[in-house]
Design a protein around this motif. Structure first.
Motif, mmCIF file in Angstrom:
data_model
loop_
_atom_site.group_PDB
_atom_site.id
_atom_site.type_symbol
_atom_site.label_atom_id
_atom_site.label_comp_id
_atom_site.label_asym_id
_atom_site.label_seq_id
_atom_site.Cartn_x
_atom_site.Cartn_y
_atom_site.Cartn_z
ATOM 1 N N ILE A 48 0.870 -1.168 0.000
ATOM 2 C CA ILE A 48 0.000 0.000 0.000
ATOM 3 C C ILE A 48 0.912 1.224 0.000
ATOM 4 O O ILE A 48 1.673 1.440 0.938
ATOM 5 C CB ILE A 48 -0.932 0.015 1.225
ATOM 6 N N THR A 49 0.843 1.993 -1.066
ATOM 7 C CA THR A 49 1.688 3.177 -1.196
ATOM 8 C C THR A 49 0.802 4.397 -1.341
ATOM 9 O O THR A 49 -0.003 4.477 -2.263
ATOM 10 C CB THR A 49 2.609 3.059 -2.431
ATOM 11 N N ASN A 50 0.930 5.345 -0.438
ATOM 12 C CA ASN A 50 0.147 6.581 -0.475
ATOM 13 C C ASN A 50 1.091 7.740 -0.759
ATOM 14 O O ASN A 50 1.900 8.114 0.082
ATOM 15 C CB ASN A 50 -0.578 6.794 0.859
ATOM 16 N N ASN A 51 0.979 8.288 -1.952
ATOM 17 C CA ASN A 51 1.829 9.410 -2.359
ATOM 18 C C ASN A 51 0.949 10.593 -2.733
ATOM 19 O O ASN A 51 0.094 10.485 -3.605
ATOM 20 C CB ASN A 51 2.677 9.030 -3.575
#
Length: 72
Positions: A48-51
């Motif tokens: 899970i990558t939140n950018n």
């Protein structure tokens, strides 16, 4: 230590170093550079990558990072 190498057939080499016998120093014959944004090169099963905002600076002021000239 000296080595006796018999008949060898090499069909293809897709990177890496192929060495027969003695060697004092082995250096790369190719160089590459990769630019990737935030979270681009993650590996795994559950990522899970939140950018919010991602910008990759690809400007290279020194141009040469690893010279391979005269390395034959």
């Amino acid at each position: 230590m000296p080595a006796i190498v018999g008949p060898v057939a090499i069909n293809s080499v897709g990177g890496g170093v192929l060495n027969f016998g003695d060697s004092f120093y082995i250096s790369p014959k190719s160089a590459s550079k990769t630019s990737a944004g935030s979270g681009a090169l993650n590996t795994g099963n559950f990522i899970i990558t939140n950018n919010g905002l991602s910008a990759t600076n690809t400007i290279d002021p020194d141009v040469n990072d690893q010279d391979i000239v005269g390395n034959s």
